[in-house]
Design an enzyme around this catalytic site. Structure first.
Site, PDB file in Angstrom:
ATOM      1  CB  THR A   1      25.205  37.735  11.685  1.00  0.00           C
ATOM      2  OG1 THR A   1      24.992  36.384  12.099  1.00  0.00           O
ATOM      3  CG2 THR A   1      24.028  38.580  12.136  1.00  0.00           C
TER       4      THR A   1
ATOM      5  CD1 TRP B   1      21.165  37.229   4.972  1.00  0.00           C
ATOM      6  CD2 TRP B   1      20.560  38.529   6.684  1.00  0.00           C
ATOM      7  NE1 TRP B   1      19.790  37.283   4.984  1.00  0.00           N
ATOM      8  CE2 TRP B   1      19.383  38.071   6.028  1.00  0.00           C
ATOM      9  CE3 TRP B   1      20.414  39.351   7.801  1.00  0.00           C
ATOM     10  CZ2 TRP B   1      18.109  38.419   6.448  1.00  0.00           C
ATOM     11  CZ3 TRP B   1      19.144  39.696   8.217  1.00  0.00           C
ATOM     12  CH2 TRP B   1      18.007  39.230   7.549  1.00  0.00           C
ATOM     13  CG  HIS B   2      21.982  42.587   9.153  1.00  0.00           C
ATOM     14  ND1 HIS B   2      22.270  41.460   9.872  1.00  0.00           N
ATOM     15  CD2 HIS B   2      20.763  42.987   9.565  1.00  0.00           C
ATOM     16  CE1 HIS B   2      21.264  41.197  10.687  1.00  0.00           C
ATOM     17  NE2 HIS B   2      20.333  42.104  10.516  1.00  0.00           N
ATOM     18  N   GLY B   3      24.153  43.607   5.080  1.00  0.00           N
ATOM     19  CA  GLY B   3      24.447  44.640   4.099  1.00  0.00           C
ATOM     20  C   GLY B   3      25.806  44.498   3.467  1.00  0.00           C
TER      21      GLY B   3
ATOM     22  CG  PHE C   1      18.782  44.813   5.991  1.00  0.00           C
ATOM     23  CD1 PHE C   1      19.938  45.444   5.639  1.00  0.00           C
ATOM     24  CD2 PHE C   1      18.070  45.262   7.092  1.00  0.00           C
ATOM     25  CE1 PHE C   1      20.412  46.518   6.383  1.00  0.00           C
ATOM     26  CE2 PHE C   1      18.529  46.320   7.843  1.00  0.00           C
ATOM     27  CZ  PHE C   1      19.700  46.948   7.491  1.00  0.00           C
TER      28      PHE C   1
END
Length: 468
Positions: free
Chosen positions: A318, A321-323, A468
Site C-alpha cells: 500500500t 503503491w502511493h509513491g 499517484f
C-alpha cells in the site's frame, strides 16, 4: 484536463453529454454510446500528452488478450501460468514508469555508483487503470465475471474518463451489466449533477483554499508547535476534501452516464480507531488490496505469524503503491503497526473507551501518518513530527501563525463540520419538503457560480492524487 477547470466544465463535458444523449440505443443497447465515451475519454486522457494514449491502449490491449487466453485455458493445464503472465505484464508498465528512478537512486546510494536516472514522466492515472485491468483478468480467472470479447467495450471501461485519472478504482464486475444495458433517467441525471457540483465545491472552495496554506507552510520557516498542528490538521482536511471531492465528481458523472460507481469515502475522520478509519478512507483501494492480496495470501484464516505477515505485506505494498519514496514505505508500515496493535493487543480495550478518547487517538495517529505522507523525505517527516511535540520549535505560538489561523479559520470550521455526517443528516430531513424543492437547485447553482468565479481567478487548483 482537470475536472475543476473551465475547459472541462463549460466545453468538454457539455459537448460530450450532448453527443452522448443524441446517439440512439437500438434495442436498448448502449454499445454506440460506449464507443462515444471511449472517444471522449481518449480525448480527455490525451489532453495531458498524446503519448499517454499509446501506453493506455497497449495496456488495455494486453489486458484484453490475456482475458481471452484465460477464458480459452479455463480448466486446462497452464491456466495459472497465463494468469501469472497477465499480472506480470500488467504491472510492468507501472513498475517501469513509477519506480525505475527510485531503484536506480537507491542502487547509486548503496554502491556509490552513478547510473543516470531516466527521469520518466509518470503517466496520469497509471496506478488506477493498472489495478482495473488486473482486477478484470483476476476476476475472469476465478469465474466472477464473463469475458468481454469486444475490445472497444473493455477499452471504454478502462479509459472511462470520470474515474480514469484518480479513481475510485472501479472493478469490471461493478459495471459489467451496465456496459451491456443501462438505464438513463431524469432522476439519475439530476442526482449526478448534484453530486458533481458538490464535489466541485469540496475541491475548489475548500480543498484549494486549504491547499494554499499548506503550500505556504511547506515553503516557509514557521517553527511553532501550534503552527505544526495547524499545518497537519489543515493538510488532513485538504487531502480529504481534495480526494473525496474528486470521487464525488466521478460518481456524479457516472450517474449522468448511467453508471453506479461504489462509494469511496464514508466520513473517515469520525472514526474511533485506525481499523475503522481504513474501512472508511479510499474504500476502493482498501478493498482492492484486501481482495487481491490479503485474502489470496491466506487472510486471517491461518496462524498468528501468518496473519501478521499477510497484514505487513499488504501495508508495505500500500505504501509502495502511493509513491516511489521511503517516506511512503514508512507511512504504510506505520499504519501496519497500528492495525496490528489494535487487532492483537488493545483493540477491544479501545472500543470500551469514551468516544472522545477514540477521536483524540485517531487524530494523533492520523496527524503522524499524514506527516509522513506529505513530506518529501524521511528526514523532513521526522523533523515535522518532532515539531508537533515541541522538538526543534521556537515556542508554542507565533504572530505569523496567528495571522494565518485568523485568515483560514472560517474555511477550517466549514471543513471540520463538512467532514462529518451532520450536513447530510440535515439535508436528508428536508429532502422531501417544499423548501428543498426550491432550495436545492438554487444551492447547486450558487456553488457552481462560486466555483466558476474561483476558477476564473486562476487560483491554486492541483489534484493531489494525480501524482499517484
Amino acid at each position: 484536463m482537470l475536472f475543476s477547470s473551465i475547459e472541462f466544465l463549460f466545453y468538454f463535458l457539455p459537448i460530450t453529454l450532448l453527443i452522448y444523449f443524441i446517439i440512439p440505443m437500438p434495442g436498448g443497447s448502449p454499445k454506440f454510446r460506449n464507443y462515444w465515451l471511449l472517444v471522449a475519454s481518449l480525448i480527455f486522457y490525451g489532453w495531458g500528452g498524446p503519448w499517454y494514449l499509446v501506453l493506455i491502449t497497449a495496456q488495455s490491449l494486453a489486458g484484453y488478450i490475456f482475458g481471452l487466453l484465460i477464458e480459452n485455458r479455463r480448466g486446462k493445464p497452464g491456466s495459472k501460468f497465463v494468469l501469472a503472465a497477465a499480472v506480470v505484464v500488467g504491472l510492468s508498465a507501472l513498475l517501469f514508469f513509477k519506480y525505475t528512478d527510485f531503484f536506480l537512486s537507491n542502487i547509486n546510494a548503496a554502491f556509490r555508483s552513478s547510473i543516470p536516472l531516466l527521469r520518466l514522466a509518470l503517466p496520469l492515472g497509471i496506478s488506477f487503470n493498472t489495478f482495473q485491468i488486473l482486477s478484470y483478468d483476476i476476476d475472469l480467472y476465478h469465474g466472477k465475471i464473463k469475458v468481454q470479447r469486444n475490445f472497444f467495450t473493455l477499452f471504454a471501461y478502462i479509459a472511462l474518463f470520470p474515474q480514469l485519472i484518480a479513481g475510485p478504482i472501479v472493478r469490471y464486475s461493478t459495471v459489467e451489466c451496465e456496459l451491456q444495458k443501462r438505464e438513463h433517467s431524469i432522476e439519475m441525471v439530476s442526482a449526478g449533477v448534484r453530486r458533481l457540483v458538490i464535489g466541485l465545491g469540496k475541491k475548489v472552495l475548500i480543498a484549494n483554499v486549504l491547499g494554499e496554506f499548506v503550500a505556504i507552510y511547506n515553503n516557509g520557516n514557521e517553527k511553532s508547535v501550534l503552527g505544526a498542528w495547524i499545518y497537519i490538521i489543515t493538510y488532513a482536511f485538504h487531502l480529504y476534501f481534495d480526494f473525496s471531492g474528486y470521487s464525488d465528481m466521478a460518481i456524479g458523472m457516472g450517474k449522468i452516464f448511467g453508471f453506479k460507481f461504489l462509494e469511496n469515502f464514508n466520513y473517515p475522520y469520525i472514526a474511533k480507531s485506525v481499523t475503522d478509519f481504513w474501512r472508511r478512507w479510499h474504500i476502493s483501494m482498501s478493498s482492492w488490496f484486501r481482495d487481491y492480496i490479503y485474502i489470496p495470501l491466506g487472510g486471517n484464516r491461518c496462524s498468528l505469524p501468518c496473519q501478521i505477515f499477510n497484514i505487513t505485506v499488504v501495508w508495505f505494498v500500500t505504501g509502495f503503491w502511493h509513491g516511489a519514496g521511503w517516506n511512503y514505505m514508512v507511512w504504510g508500515l506505520y499504519f501496519c503497526l497500528l492495525l496490528l496493535a489494535e487487532k492483537f493487543i488493545f483493540g477491544k480495550w479501545l472500543e470500551k473507551l469514551p468516544g472522545l478518547v477514540g477521536h483524540l487517538y485517531i487524530l494523533l495517529c492520523i496527524a503522524v501518518g499524514w506527516t509522513f505522507f506529505d513530506s518529501d523525505s524521511l528526514g523532513t517527516a521526522f523533523t515535522r513530527i518532532g515539531n508537533l511535540f515541541g522538538a526543534g520549535t521556537n515556542g508554542f505560538i507565533s504572530a505569523e501563525m496567528l495571522y494565518y489561523l485568523r485568515s483560514y479559520l472560517v474555511t477550517l470550521i466549514i471543513a471540520a463540520v463538512g467532514c462529518t455526517p451532520l450536513p447530510s443528516r440535515i439535508a436528508a430531513k428536508i429532502t422531501n419538503t417544499k423548501f428543498m424543492t426550491v432550495f436545492e437547485p438554487l444551492y447547486v447553482a450558487v456553488i457552481l457560480v462560486l466555483v466558476t468565479a474561483y476558477l476564473v481567478d486562476g487560483s491554486f487548483n492541483p489534484f493531489i492524487y494525480f501524482r499517484f
